[in-house]
Design a protein around this motif. Structure first.
Motif, PDB file in Angstrom:
ATOM      1  N   ALA A  47      45.035  33.526  12.564  1.00 37.85           N
ATOM      2  CA  ALA A  47      45.957  32.469  13.262  1.00 37.85           C
ATOM      3  C   ALA A  47      45.127  31.024  13.213  1.00 37.85           C
ATOM      4  O   ALA A  47      45.760  29.932  13.024  1.00 37.85           O
ATOM      5  N   GLN A  48      43.846  30.994  13.534  1.00 41.34           N
ATOM      6  CA  GLN A  48      43.212  29.889  13.651  1.00 41.34           C
ATOM      7  C   GLN A  48      43.104  29.252  12.263  1.00 41.34           C
ATOM      8  O   GLN A  48      43.152  27.874  12.081  1.00 41.34           O
ATOM      9  N   ALA A  49      43.064  30.236  11.149  1.00 42.15           N
ATOM     10  CA  ALA A  49      42.614  29.582   9.899  1.00 42.15           C
ATOM     11  C   ALA A  49      44.000  28.952   9.399  1.00 42.15           C
ATOM     12  O   ALA A  49      43.942  27.768   8.612  1.00 42.15           O
ATOM     13  N   LYS A  50      45.143  29.181   9.797  1.00 48.41           N
ATOM     14  CA  LYS A  50      46.256  28.597   9.750  1.00 48.41           C
ATOM     15  C   LYS A  50      46.403  27.160   9.907  1.00 48.41           C
ATOM     16  O   LYS A  50      47.261  26.416   9.229  1.00 48.41           O
ATOM     17  N   GLN A  51      45.661  27.023  10.909  1.00 47.07           N
ATOM     18  CA  GLN A  51      45.653  25.554  11.708  1.00 47.07           C
ATOM     19  C   GLN A  51      44.639  24.670  11.139  1.00 47.07           C
ATOM     20  O   GLN A  51      44.570  23.440  11.528  1.00 47.07           O
ATOM     21  N   SER A  79      44.696  38.527  15.165  1.00 43.58           N
ATOM     22  CA  SER A  79      45.242  37.416  15.526  1.00 43.58           C
ATOM     23  C   SER A  79      46.782  37.324  14.893  1.00 43.58           C
ATOM     24  O   SER A  79      47.559  36.574  15.242  1.00 43.58           O
ATOM     25  N   GLY A  80      46.746  37.909  13.753  1.00 42.83           N
ATOM     26  CA  GLY A  80      48.058  37.750  12.771  1.00 42.83           C
ATOM     27  C   GLY A  80      47.856  37.851  11.487  1.00 42.83           C
ATOM     28  O   GLY A  80      46.833  38.532  11.067  1.00 42.83           O
ATOM     29  N   ASP A  81      48.790  37.334  10.714  1.00 43.93           N
ATOM     30  CA  ASP A  81      48.727  37.555   9.220  1.00 43.93           C
ATOM     31  C   ASP A  81      48.334  36.481   8.754  1.00 43.93           C
ATOM     32  O   ASP A  81      48.870  35.062   9.065  1.00 43.93           O
ATOM     33  N   ILE A  82      47.822  36.349   7.226  1.00 41.92           N
ATOM     34  CA  ILE A  82      47.496  35.072   6.438  1.00 41.92           C
ATOM     35  C   ILE A  82      47.526  35.722   4.854  1.00 41.92           C
ATOM     36  O   ILE A  82      47.144  36.700   4.788  1.00 41.92           O
ATOM     37  N   ASN A  83      48.309  34.850   4.100  1.00 40.19           N
ATOM     38  CA  ASN A  83      48.211  35.054   2.744  1.00 40.19           C
ATOM     39  C   ASN A  83      46.959  34.863   2.116  1.00 40.19           C
ATOM     40  O   ASN A  83      46.411  33.630   2.522  1.00 40.19           O
ATOM     41  N   VAL A  84      46.144  35.583   1.312  1.00 41.23           N
ATOM     42  CA  VAL A  84      44.949  35.467   0.763  1.00 41.23           C
ATOM     43  C   VAL A  84      45.041  35.696  -0.819  1.00 41.23           C
ATOM     44  O   VAL A  84      45.830  36.600  -1.395  1.00 41.23           O
ATOM     45  N   VAL A 108      40.411  27.536   2.813  1.00 44.11           N
ATOM     46  CA  VAL A 108      41.727  27.152   3.492  1.00 44.11           C
ATOM     47  C   VAL A 108      42.473  26.417   2.351  1.00 44.11           C
ATOM     48  O   VAL A 108      41.883  25.276   1.882  1.00 44.11           O
ATOM     49  N   ASP A 109      43.756  26.945   1.969  1.00 44.28           N
ATOM     50  CA  ASP A 109      44.513  25.941   0.848  1.00 44.28           C
ATOM     51  C   ASP A 109      45.676  25.671   1.645  1.00 44.28           C
ATOM     52  O   ASP A 109      46.852  26.523   1.836  1.00 44.28           O
ATOM     53  N   THR A 110      46.016  24.422   1.854  1.00 46.78           N
ATOM     54  CA  THR A 110      47.217  23.924   2.737  1.00 46.78           C
ATOM     55  C   THR A 110      48.396  23.615   1.480  1.00 46.78           C
ATOM     56  O   THR A 110      47.818  22.972   0.509  1.00 46.78           O
ATOM     57  N   HIS A 111      49.577  23.706   1.866  1.00 46.10           N
ATOM     58  CA  HIS A 111      50.704  23.290   0.950  1.00 46.10           C
ATOM     59  C   HIS A 111      51.733  22.554   1.563  1.00 46.10           C
ATOM     60  O   HIS A 111      51.739  22.678   2.810  1.00 46.10           O
ATOM     61  N   ARG A 112      52.427  21.701   0.861  1.00 50.53           N
ATOM     62  CA  ARG A 112      53.288  21.001   1.482  1.00 50.53           C
ATOM     63  C   ARG A 112      54.693  21.820   1.837  1.00 50.53           C
ATOM     64  O   ARG A 112      55.285  21.756   2.905  1.00 50.53           O
ATOM     65  N   THR A 116      50.289  28.124   4.632  1.00 54.19           N
ATOM     66  CA  THR A 116      48.986  27.983   4.184  1.00 54.19           C
ATOM     67  C   THR A 116      48.304  29.350   3.581  1.00 54.19           C
ATOM     68  O   THR A 116      48.640  30.291   4.270  1.00 54.19           O
ATOM     69  N   ASP A 117      47.526  29.352   2.829  1.00 53.68           N
ATOM     70  CA  ASP A 117      46.575  30.787   2.315  1.00 53.68           C
ATOM     71  C   ASP A 117      45.031  30.515   2.238  1.00 53.68           C
ATOM     72  O   ASP A 117      44.617  29.216   2.516  1.00 53.68           O
ATOM     73  N   ILE A 118      44.387  31.315   1.978  1.00 55.03           N
ATOM     74  CA  ILE A 118      43.128  31.475   1.829  1.00 55.03           C
ATOM     75  C   ILE A 118      42.569  31.597   0.204  1.00 55.03           C
ATOM     76  O   ILE A 118      43.102  32.780  -0.123  1.00 55.03           O
TER      77      ILE A 118
END
Length: 130
Positions: A47-51, A79-84, A108-112, A116-118
């Protein structure tokens, strides 16, 4: 004369460098074989990585619970899920199940227009479910 300067630098650096071991030194001039020793790597929650900002380095610990597509997986921690995104070479022939705990390090790779993914740079198996 120009040819002598590089030869002198190579000889000098080669000589002084050979007295030390490669890798991280703990600052007390105790050489180690190679790599980093000491300290604990901070674990980031999904969850923190998404921010976090784009290109921030993170280390996550948890489970891969689903394959989403070519090299894209769903990672989950408490804390939750994130795409990797995991390149094929990082698997190193290992088979990992959703019950296996892993540690991944990446950027961390943010997109418009998508979440967000890792981008995973290192994958370690922490424990294998039996």
């Amino acid at each position: 004369m120009k040819k002598l300067i590089p030869l002198f630098l190579i000889t000098t650096l080669g000589f002084t460098g050979s007295a030390f071991a490669e890798g991280f030194n703990n600052g007390i001039n105790q050489p180690v074989n190679s790599g980093f020793t000491g300290g604990v790597q901070n674990i980031t929650a999904a969850a923190q990585a998404k921010q976090m900002h784009d290109d921030s380095w993170v280390t996550l610990q948890g489970n891969i619970v689903q394959r989403l597509g070519d090299k894209m997986y769903l990672f989950r921690d408490s804390s939750g899920d994130i795409n990797v995104k995991i390149k094929d070479k990082l698997w190193q022939g290992r088979s990992i199940t959703p019950n296996d705990t892993i540690q991944i390090t990446g950027e961390v790779d943010t997109h418009r227009y998508k979440p967000t993914d890792i981008e995973v740079k290192n994958l370690q198996v922490i424990s294998v479910a039996k």
